[in-house]
Structures are given as C-alpha cells and as structure tokens.
Write a protein that holds these residues in place. Structure first.
Motif, mmCIF file in Angstrom:
data_model
loop_
_atom_site.group_PDB
_atom_site.id
_atom_site.type_symbol
_atom_site.label_atom_id
_atom_site.label_comp_id
_atom_site.label_asym_id
_atom_site.label_seq_id
_atom_site.Cartn_x
_atom_site.Cartn_y
_atom_site.Cartn_z
ATOM 1 N N ASP A 29 0.828 -1.203 0.000
ATOM 2 C CA ASP A 29 0.000 0.000 0.000
ATOM 3 C C ASP A 29 0.867 1.260 0.000
ATOM 4 O O ASP A 29 0.622 2.188 -0.781
ATOM 5 N N ARG A 30 1.887 1.316 0.878
ATOM 6 C CA ARG A 30 2.731 2.521 0.900
ATOM 7 C C ARG A 30 3.570 2.620 -0.385
ATOM 8 O O ARG A 30 3.834 3.711 -0.869
ATOM 9 N N GLY B 291 1.318 11.937 -9.977
ATOM 10 C CA GLY B 291 0.892 13.248 -9.501
ATOM 11 C C GLY B 291 -0.450 13.245 -8.806
ATOM 12 O O GLY B 291 -1.178 14.246 -8.803
ATOM 13 N N LYS B 292 -0.805 12.132 -8.174
ATOM 14 C CA LYS B 292 -2.116 12.007 -7.545
ATOM 15 C C LYS B 292 -2.097 12.517 -6.105
ATOM 16 O O LYS B 292 -1.073 12.478 -5.413
ATOM 17 N N ALA B 293 -3.267 12.965 -5.643
ATOM 18 C CA ALA B 293 -3.471 13.296 -4.231
ATOM 19 C C ALA B 293 -4.024 12.060 -3.535
ATOM 20 O O ALA B 293 -5.025 11.483 -3.977
ATOM 21 N N LEU B 294 -3.385 11.639 -2.457
ATOM 22 C CA LEU B 294 -3.756 10.371 -1.827
ATOM 23 C C LEU B 294 -5.084 10.436 -1.075
ATOM 24 O O LEU B 294 -5.624 9.388 -0.684
ATOM 25 N N GLU C 287 2.440 9.932 6.199
ATOM 26 C CA GLU C 287 2.991 8.604 6.475
ATOM 27 C C GLU C 287 3.936 8.155 5.365
ATOM 28 O O GLU C 287 5.074 7.737 5.607
ATOM 29 N N VAL C 288 3.494 8.263 4.127
ATOM 30 C CA VAL C 288 4.274 7.756 2.997
ATOM 31 C C VAL C 288 5.550 8.568 2.804
ATOM 32 O O VAL C 288 6.631 8.004 2.583
ATOM 33 N N ILE C 289 5.451 9.901 2.869
ATOM 34 C CA ILE C 289 6.640 10.737 2.645
ATOM 35 C C ILE C 289 7.675 10.531 3.747
ATOM 36 O O ILE C 289 8.881 10.443 3.474
ATOM 37 N N PHE D 17 10.323 -0.087 0.617
ATOM 38 C CA PHE D 17 9.397 0.080 -0.489
ATOM 39 C C PHE D 17 9.654 -0.960 -1.568
ATOM 40 O O PHE D 17 10.802 -1.330 -1.829
ATOM 41 N N PHE D 18 8.558 -1.359 -2.221
ATOM 42 C CA PHE D 18 8.652 -2.406 -3.227
ATOM 43 C C PHE D 18 9.458 -1.972 -4.439
ATOM 44 O O PHE D 18 10.185 -2.770 -5.030
ATOM 45 N N ASP D 19 9.350 -0.702 -4.852
ATOM 46 C CA ASP D 19 10.082 -0.278 -6.045
ATOM 47 C C ASP D 19 11.590 -0.381 -5.836
ATOM 48 O O ASP D 19 12.334 -0.728 -6.748
ATOM 49 N N LYS D 20 12.051 -0.120 -4.606
ATOM 50 C CA LYS D 20 13.477 -0.272 -4.297
ATOM 51 C C LYS D 20 13.874 -1.745 -4.281
ATOM 52 O O LYS D 20 14.925 -2.127 -4.793
ATOM 53 N N LEU D 21 13.022 -2.576 -3.682
ATOM 54 C CA LEU D 21 13.282 -4.019 -3.653
ATOM 55 C C LEU D 21 13.352 -4.575 -5.074
ATOM 56 O O LEU D 21 14.275 -5.323 -5.423
#
Length: 793
Positions: free
Chosen positions: A90-91, A102-105, A428-430, A480-484
């Motif tokens: 999710d994060r 560019g989305k607002a969460l 939370e995410v940032i 984070f998954f993108d780093k993994l």
C-alpha cells in the motif's frame, strides 16, 4: 533562426523561472524561520507509533526474524507470513501514484485505484513466491514479458521496442553506461504506460486499449530516448567542445521551431554516432509531434524547452566557481525536476489537470534532492555541481549558502502541510520514504561515513537531527517495493551479464577445442593414392562453423551429466561430421545450389559435384564409425545411441526431401513446422538426447529435452528465414535472398516479417517454459536460446 521564435522561447523560460523563484523564496523563508522543525518533530512523534516497536514485541517476533531484503522471494514470503505485505504494498503503490502519477492520496478515486493495484500485485507476488525452493522460475524474463504482451495484443510493439533497445545499447559509445541507458529507457516507457493506464476508463474496449498501449510504448521510447542521447551524452564529455555546442544548438533549434533541422556538416570525430542519434531522435520527435493535436503541441514544446534549457544551465556549472548564488543552484533543479514529469502527461495528451500540474511542480525538487543526496560522493568525484557537492566544498567559506539537507526537510514539511493539506496518509508515505532513504544510504556508505555526512549536513538543528537519527536507528517497516524490485532486477541483470559472458567464453573455448579434434588424418595409403576425399572433407570441416551441436553435447555431457571429456570425444566428432555432411548435400546444384558456405566457396565449386557427393557420404560413415568407438560405455547403451542416431539421420533426410519437394509450392504453416522439425529441430534434439542416453537419464527428462529442442529448432529456422531477408552477407557468411530466389516456402513468405517474428517469440516462450521442467542447471540452454533469437548470423 527566426528571432521572434527565440524571443518567445526565452520569455517562456523566464516565466517558468519566475514561478520557480517564487517557490524557492517561499521555501527559503520557511527554512530561515525553522518552521518545519516543530511541525515535523510532532509528525514524527505520531509516525513512530507505527514504526518503532516495543522491546517485548521484538523479542516475541524473533521466531519470524526479518530476512535480508536482498533476497527478493524470501523477503516477500516473510512479509506475507508476518501480515506486513498489505501495508508494504500500500505505501509502495501510494508513493508511485503520488510521485509518478501526480495524484493526491486523499482522493477516493485514487484510493480505489491504489487498492486495485495492491490486490493485483499481492496476488501475483504470493503466487510467484509459493514455488518450491529450487524452482527456476525467474521474476522477470523475456518469456513472461512476451506472454503479458500477448494478453494485451501488443506483441509486435514489444518486439519492436526490444529491437530498439538492443540497437540503442549497441550504439552507446564508450564512456557511457549502456545498461544504465537501457534501464532509464525502460523506466520512462513504464512511466508513460502507467499514465496511459490511469487515463483509461473501465468501459474502454480491448481494441482501443491495445491501440493506446501500443502508442504509449512508442511514445515512452521516443521521449525516453532523450535521456541517453541528450542528457547523458552531453554529461559524458564524449563530444568535443565544438561538437557539444553544435549538438546543443541543434536540440535547441528543434524545440524552438518545432522541426528537426538537417544535420549538415559535422567535422568532429563522432560523425557516425551523431548521424545515428540524429536519425533516431528525429524519428522519435516526429512520432511524438504526429500524435499531438495542434492545441497541445505548443505546450509540449514549451515544457520540453524549459526542461532542456534548465539542464543546460546546470550542465555548464563548474565546481571550481565559488560564486554561484542559492538561486543559481536551486532554480534549474526546480525547473528540470518538475518539467520532466509534466512532459509525460503532455506527450500522451492527458486531460488537463491543474491539481496534477501544481503537485508535480512542487514535488519535483523533493525527488531531486533525495537523489542528489544518495549520489553526492559520485557527483563530487565527477566534479558535478549539485546543492550537496557545492555545499560540501564551500560551506565553510560561504555562510550564505543554504544547507540542502535542511532545505530537503523544509520541502517535506511544505509538501505534507501546504501542498497535500496535512493528509495523514501522505505524511505517512513521505516520512517512510525519507527515513528509508537515510537507512539505505547508511547501509551503503557505512556508519562512520554516514555519521560524518550527518555531522556536516545536520549540524544546524541538533535537536531535530536527534529525532531523525533515532528514527533511522529504530524505525521498521519503511521499505518500499520499487526499491526491492530495482535491487532485484539489478542483481538479475548483473547475474545475466556474468552468465552471458560465461556463455560466450564457454562457446568460444569449447569451439576451439572441438575444432582441434575434427581434422581427419590421412594414412600412408591415402597419401600414396592422392585421394581427394579426405582433403575435401577437411576443407568443409575447416570452415568457420558455429559448432553449436557438438558444443551443446559437450556442455550437457560433461557439465550436467558428468561424463568424461575423453569418453565423449567420438560423439562430438560424429555430430559435426554428420552436420557438415548435411550441409554439403544441401549446397549441391540438385538441391539448394549454394555458392557460399561458412564464408567460403561451397565444396562442389572448389572440387566438383561428384567429389562433394562422395565427401558427404564419407563423412556420414565417419560419423557412424566414431559412435561405434564409444568404448567407455556399456555396449547396449552405445547400441541404443547408434539406433537413435540412425533414426535421426533418416528423419533429416525426410526433412530435406520435403524441402526439395516444396519448391514452388506454397506450404501450410503446419507443413512448414514439420519440415523445420525434420531439418533443424531434430539436430538440436540429437545434441541433447545423445549425451542423455549415454548418461542413462530418465525418460521424462529426455521427453522435456525433446520438446525444448523442437521449439528451439523452429525458432532457429524462423530466425534463419528472417536473416535471409534482413541479414548482412558479411555477417552471415552466405548470400541473402536465396529463399526467394529459389521460390522456397519460408516462415516469412507464409506469415510475413511481423508474423514470423511473433512465431519465433512464441516458440521461444514454449522452449523457455519447457526448460523449467528439466531438473538440471539449464542456464547454458537459456542463453543458447537467447543467442538463437538475437543472433545476426
């Protein structure tokens, strides 16, 4: 160039610069007031509740100790087992939606989209990681990628872009990183696809979806090409100063006028490189321009000009200059980091979204400062000017310089509370991402170096720094998954590169050894009679053959089945003798009537037809004799092998007869597949099955190898047919266009070039999927298959 156009471009850049200056002034004021410190400290107090666990909970969880995140599959399994996978995904996906889309969460629609992606990704990850340990299924491979493309109906586009990536990589000059260029291109293409998918409605037809994905891939490649061939090329100092100016002027003229000028005279040493790049970038630019309506084209050109000019302003900076102002350091960063993402929506003609534009503009510098922090020592070594390298060099001489690390936290504060309106999930995410970035940097640089960096950059706010460092030491669940995935793919690529190098070395080393055992020696009787057959046989054997068949047998027999080299030398000879005999017969005037083979005149031209026919028969008998001399194996096993070999030879003859009978006749695809099996696949099969027979391999394994050989052989034949219409005589070692000249039915004549490529990749996928069933190390066969479909000769 038209003076009015230049003025308009400069005015456009000045307008963007004014907006960046206002943003930077706002950030500077917040930094000077330290307003970010108490607010972010409070944010961290709330944030740490979910990230710093109590001691007794840590002791309780030792049974499920966190594995090293570098172990991709194990880490995903651990996350799923401990119930952390949902939050982790999710994060990760929320961050991508915020950064790349560019989305607002806090948007309900965005939350639904994120949840759909999370559910789909979790389903894929949990299915792919429940495989038994030792399963050879890879996370990312060409077969999987092609299957995904088939589902969307974009196989031809995937083939196109893979060929483009291969060509780009081959044209990357020394001094630039070809793999890095490919990674950037792939990342840009993926980003454009994500934007396109987000723009599609649920009601869209499959036909329109396919068309839009096709366009997204083409546009992603076209836009992404600017990174290696403009940004990276100009940074790499490969061009001379004169060439660099000429090239920059060419790009600038294109963006100002909207048309690519002719290359004209190019006097530098990089003429061939620039000619290729000019052609490729021109096609890319025209493709993007051609898919934009007139009303949005100016917006695209303006954004592109701002992006390019801001990079140019940054590029000419020199670290030895001690007089850059804070504005000179930061305004180009704000401009290039935001405009690069704004262009993506522009190139796909996305609907206008003021919220996206504003969020992207304010967000860009956050990403850039994070990247520059991670790369500061590499940048310093290269003499590149970034806020971090400049501050490191001049902080004790220039008290007016803004500390980029403090500005980084100011940007975070501004994003969370002014841009995203204190949305809890955004906060939370940032914060997750910020702490994760520091953790990764500390792990990579080591604690000592990390502390030295913090002593310099965090010295202005010791109390706030203690809060941050406490989070870096103790906080969990911030990865984070993108780093993994990036780390995992980089590991795969590194391993693939090493495997490819080993494959090439193995091929060449084994080929040399096989060449050394092929020559047929004359007896005294042969010399006395001046018998030409042996000379003719050796002439054919000495040609520049690939020796694929005996090489496969060598690798499988010695490395996988553990057979002794000395024991299987006769088998290696027999395979090459048999193959060479088949080529001699193929080349005869009564059959294919070829004039060149293995880069030299064919045997019947050097000697005569009768000698060629006799030499082919002679080599066939020599092959049988070699097999009969396999004296280190059980007699029944050798007999079984000879029987198998005889059957293979019969089938090959049937295949050649079918080929001859088919001249002038349009075959069906099934007939062509059958003929290709008899002519090509069966020879691959023999190379695999013969050592398996000698090793007494199980029948099921032999059956899987047979199926692999079937698909690999047909893929090989299709590639041959494609090379016959697209190949290079100097690389092939034989004339091109012979199939059309002889009126032969081929995969190209039946399916067309695009259809033949699709068929080749289909057989590639089936062969790769069959390798998964073979209970041995099949790395060599995988790279052999990659060689088959990617070769140019």
């Amino acid at each position: 160039m038209n003076e009015e156009l230049i003025k308009n471009a400069d005015a456009c850049y000045r307008l963007a610069e004014q907006k960046a200056a206002q943003y930077f002034k706002s950030l500077s004021e917040q930094l000077m007031q330290k307003s970010y410190v108490p607010t972010l400290t409070k944010d961290f107090q709330s944030w740490k509740q979910n990230h710093i666990h109590h001691t007794f909970l840590s002791l309780f969880s030792r049974r499920t100790r966190k594995p090293d995140s570098k172990g991709y599959h194990n880490y995903i399994q651990w996350l799923n087992y401990t119930g952390k996978l949902d939050n982790y995904l999710d994060r990760s996906i929320s961050y991508i939606f915020m950064r790349d889309l560019g989305k607002a969460l806090d948007s309900p629609d965005t939350q639904k989209s994120i949840q759909r992606v999370v559910d789909s990704l979790k389903n894929h990850l949990t299915r792919s990681t429940v495989k038994e340990q030792g399963d050879k299924t890879e996370t990312v491979n060409m077969a999987w990628l092609y299957r995904e493309a088939q589902k969307e109906g974009i196989e031809s586009t995937l083939i196109w872009v893979l060929n483009k990536l291969k060509t780009v990589s081959a044209n990357i000059p020394k001094g630039m990183d070809a793999e890095q260029a490919q990674r950037k291109l792939i990342k840009i293409i993926a980003g454009v696809i994500m934007h396109e998918l987000e723009e599609m409605s649920a009601e869209i037809s499959q036909e329109e979806r396919t068309q839009r994905l096709h366009k997204a891939i083409r546009i992603g490649y076209s836009y992404g090409l600017t990174y290696p061939f403009i940004d990276d090329l100009l940074d790499a100092k490969i061009l001379s100063d004169k060439e660099e100016k000429q090239y920059s002027d060419l790009i600038r003229t294109t963006l100002i006028t909207g048309s690519v000028p002719e290359l004209g005279e190019w006097t530098g040493k990089n003429m061939d490189l620039i000619r290729y790049i000019h052609s490729e970038l021109r096609d890319a630019f025209e493709y993007i321009k051609g898919h934009q309506p007139l009303e949005t084209r100016n917006n695209f050109l303006e954004q592109s000009y701002v992006f390019f000019n801001s990079q140019e302003v940054d590029r000419v900076k020199d670290l030895i200059n001690p007089n850059y102002t804070n504005e000179e350091l930061y305004l180009p960063i704000i401009l290039k980091s935001s405009s690069s993402r704004l262009i993506v929506r522009s190139v796909i003609n996305a609907t206008e979204d003021e919220g996206f534009d504003n969020r992207t503009f304010f967000y860009g510098i956050y990403n850039q400062l994070a990247d520059d922090f991670a790369d500061m020592f590499d940048d310093m070594q290269e003499g590149a000017v970034t806020p971090y390298t400049y501050y490191m060099k001049y902080h004790d001489k220039r008290l007016d310089l803004i500390n980029p690390f403090e500005l980084y936290w100011t940007v975070i504060f501004n994003l969370i509370h002014n841009v995203y309106h204190s949305d809890p999930k955004t906060c939370e995410v940032i914060l997750d991402r910020a702490i994760n970035g520091l953790k990764r940097f500390k792990e990579r640089m080591g604690t000592k170096k990390y502390n030295e960096v913090m002593e310099l950059f965090a010295s202005g706010n010791p109390q706030f720094n203690r809060v941050i460092q406490n989070m870096v030491r103790k906080a969990n669940d911030v990865d984070f998954f993108d780093k993994l995935l990036r780390d995992h793919i980089m590991t795969i690529l590194k391993n693939e590169r090493k495997e490819r190098e080993d494959f090439v070395d193995t091929i060449e080393n084994v080929r040399i050894q096989i060449n050394n055992i092929l020559k047929i020696t004359k007896t005294d009787h042969d010399s006395f009679m001046k018998e030409p057959i042996i000379d003719a046989a050796n002439y054919s054997l000495e040609g520049d053959g690939k020796r694929l068949r005996p090489i496969i047998t060598w690798i499988m027999g010695i490395k996988e089945y553990g057979l002794k080299r000395s024991a299987i030398v006769p088998l290696l000879r027999s395979l090459e003798y048999m193959h060479t005999a088949s080529l001699i017969f193929d080349d005869l005037p009564s059959q294919d009537n070829a004039s060149i083979r293995r880069g030299r005149p064919t045997l019947h031209q050097v000697y005569n037809i009768s000698i060629a026919e006799l030499t082919g028969l002679f080599l066939t008998q020599k092959a049988i004799g070699e097999q009969a001399s396999l004296d280190q194996f059980d007699a029944k096993t050798v007999l079984k092998l000879i029987q198998y070999s005889a059957q293979i030879t019969e089938d090959m003859c049937k295949g050649q007869a079918m080929d001859l009978d088919s001249k002038g006749i349009q075959l069906t695809l099934d007939q062509l597949n059958m003929m290709s099996f008899y002519k090509t696949s069966i020879a691959f099969e023999a190379s695999l099955i013969m050592p398996a027979i000698l090793a007494d391999a199980p029948e099921l394994e032999i059956e899987h190898l047979r199926k692999f050989a079937y698909h690999a052989g047909i893929a090989f034949q299709i590639k041959d047919d494609l090379l016959d219409v697209e190949g290079d005589l100097t690389l092939l070692g034989k004339p091109i266009g012979k199939d059309a000249e002889n009126n032969n039915s081929t995969f190209v004549s039946i399916l067309g070039v695009d259809g033949a490529r699709k068929a080749m990749w289909e057989h590639y996928c089936l062969a790769i999927e069959m390798l998964q069933e073979v209970p041995r190390n099949t790395t060599f066969l995988k790279h052999l298959l990659n060689y088959i479909v990617n070769r140019d000769h």
